[in-house]
Design a protein around this motif. Sequence first.
Motif, short mmCIF file in Angstrom:
data_model
loop_
_atom_site.label_atom_id
_atom_site.label_comp_id
_atom_site.label_asym_id
_atom_site.label_seq_id
_atom_site.Cartn_x
_atom_site.Cartn_y
_atom_site.Cartn_z
N LYS A 63 0.84 -1.19 0.00
CA LYS A 63 0.00 0.00 0.00
C LYS A 63 0.87 1.24 0.00
O LYS A 63 1.84 1.33 0.75
N LEU A 64 0.53 2.18 -0.85
CA LEU A 64 1.18 3.49 -0.86
C LEU A 64 0.12 4.52 -0.52
O LEU A 64 -0.99 4.47 -1.04
N SER A 65 0.48 5.47 0.33
CA SER A 65 -0.43 6.56 0.70
C SER A 65 0.20 7.88 0.33
O SER A 65 1.37 8.12 0.61
N PHE A 66 -0.59 8.73 -0.31
CA PHE A 66 -0.14 10.05 -0.72
C PHE A 66 -0.97 11.10 0.00
O PHE A 66 -2.20 11.02 -0.01
N GLY A 67 -0.31 12.06 0.61
CA GLY A 67 -1.01 13.11 1.33
C GLY A 67 -0.50 14.48 0.92
O GLY A 67 0.70 14.68 0.73
N TYR A 68 -1.43 15.43 0.78
CA TYR A 68 -1.07 16.78 0.36
C TYR A 68 -2.09 17.75 0.94
O TYR A 68 -3.29 17.43 1.01
N VAL A 69 -1.64 18.93 1.31
CA VAL A 69 -2.53 19.95 1.84
C VAL A 69 -3.50 20.37 0.75
O VAL A 69 -3.11 20.71 -0.36
N GLY A 70 -4.80 20.32 1.08
CA GLY A 70 -5.82 20.73 0.12
C GLY A 70 -6.31 19.60 -0.77
O GLY A 70 -7.14 19.83 -1.65
N CYS A 71 -5.81 18.38 -0.54
CA CYS A 71 -6.24 17.22 -1.34
C CYS A 71 -6.63 16.09 -0.40
O CYS A 71 -6.11 15.97 0.71
N GLU A 72 -7.53 15.25 -0.89
CA GLU A 72 -7.89 14.06 -0.12
C GLU A 72 -6.74 13.06 -0.18
O GLU A 72 -6.03 12.97 -1.19
N ARG A 73 -6.57 12.33 0.89
CA ARG A 73 -5.51 11.33 0.94
C ARG A 73 -5.81 10.23 -0.07
O ARG A 73 -6.95 9.77 -0.20
N ALA A 74 -4.78 9.80 -0.78
CA ALA A 74 -4.93 8.74 -1.78
C ALA A 74 -4.24 7.48 -1.26
O ALA A 74 -3.02 7.46 -1.10
N ASP A 75 -5.02 6.45 -0.99
CA ASP A 75 -4.49 5.15 -0.55
C ASP A 75 -4.59 4.18 -1.72
O ASP A 75 -5.68 3.88 -2.18
N LEU A 76 -3.44 3.69 -2.17
CA LEU A 76 -3.37 2.82 -3.35
C LEU A 76 -2.92 1.43 -2.94
O LEU A 76 -1.93 1.28 -2.23
N MET A 77 -3.64 0.42 -3.39
CA MET A 77 -3.25 -0.97 -3.18
C MET A 77 -2.50 -1.43 -4.43
O MET A 77 -3.06 -1.43 -5.53
N LEU A 78 -1.24 -1.80 -4.25
CA LEU A 78 -0.38 -2.13 -5.39
C LEU A 78 -0.38 -3.61 -5.70
O LEU A 78 -0.51 -4.45 -4.82
N SER A 79 -0.19 -3.92 -6.99
CA SER A 79 0.04 -5.30 -7.39
C SER A 79 1.55 -5.54 -7.39
O SER A 79 2.34 -4.62 -7.25
N GLU A 80 1.97 -6.79 -7.54
CA GLU A 80 3.39 -7.14 -7.48
C GLU A 80 4.24 -6.43 -8.54
O GLU A 80 5.35 -6.02 -8.28
N ASP A 81 3.70 -6.32 -9.75
CA ASP A 81 4.48 -5.76 -10.86
C ASP A 81 4.24 -4.28 -11.07
O ASP A 81 4.63 -3.72 -12.09
N CYS A 82 3.64 -3.61 -10.12
CA CYS A 82 3.31 -2.19 -10.24
C CYS A 82 4.47 -1.36 -9.69
O CYS A 82 4.59 -1.17 -8.47
N ASN A 83 5.35 -0.89 -10.57
CA ASN A 83 6.50 -0.10 -10.15
C ASN A 83 6.48 1.33 -10.68
O ASN A 83 7.31 2.13 -10.30
N ASN A 84 5.55 1.62 -11.58
CA ASN A 84 5.40 2.97 -12.11
C ASN A 84 4.02 3.49 -11.70
O ASN A 84 3.01 3.12 -12.27
N ILE A 85 3.99 4.36 -10.70
CA ILE A 85 2.75 4.83 -10.09
C ILE A 85 2.42 6.21 -10.65
O ILE A 85 3.23 7.12 -10.58
N GLU A 86 1.22 6.34 -11.18
CA GLU A 86 0.74 7.62 -11.72
C GLU A 86 -0.56 7.97 -11.00
O GLU A 86 -1.55 7.26 -11.14
N VAL A 87 -0.53 9.04 -10.21
CA VAL A 87 -1.63 9.34 -9.30
C VAL A 87 -2.26 10.68 -9.64
O VAL A 87 -1.57 11.67 -9.87
N VAL A 88 -3.60 10.69 -9.66
CA VAL A 88 -4.36 11.93 -9.76
C VAL A 88 -4.95 12.19 -8.38
O VAL A 88 -5.72 11.38 -7.86
N MET A 89 -4.56 13.30 -7.77
CA MET A 89 -5.06 13.66 -6.45
C MET A 89 -6.36 14.44 -6.58
O MET A 89 -6.48 15.31 -7.44
N ILE A 90 -7.31 14.13 -5.72
CA ILE A 90 -8.61 14.81 -5.71
C ILE A 90 -8.52 15.99 -4.75
O ILE A 90 -8.11 15.82 -3.60
#
Length: 176
Positions: free
Chosen positions: A92-119
Amino acid sequence: MGMKTKYYKFLFSMLQNSRIRLSAVRFLFIFMILSYCNSAYSQNRIIKGIVVDEYDLEALIGVSILINDSIDVGVTGVDGCFNFETSLPVYKLSFGYVGCERADLMLSEDCNNIEVVMILDSTYDYMSLRKINKERRKLYKQLPFLHKKAYEKGIFQSTEPCYTREFVEWTKERVP
């Protein structure tokens, strides 16, 4: 007689003695187990990616990144990109930023390039939790389209994310 042959004869003569043989077998067993454990855990995983906002798909600077909700691995750079290496299993990777909702991502084994859109986080005055969750769910349903739009603009490298991101409803107990 070569050096290898002398060495093997020496080892064989040592194994003739039962006490030494038992110690040698134990030593070899422990050595094999430690070698296996070391090779299993020493494989590092490199995870990289980019974080953008939902509004205009601009890179976000200084987004904090956590592994498995506990280990802080850093923040995104000026271009919104991040890159880190870890030997820990990452689920699991969690991304946090002021003014955005926290993004909690559940990764698969081969997921090494993460592209995130913050809400972007909104203020919901005089609305019930049911109505707030309905509005937030609409935003979450737009994430696949925003990801594809970022791909078409050349910001992302893949058309679909390699992770899962679930919608978490706000309740009276859990309101950020």
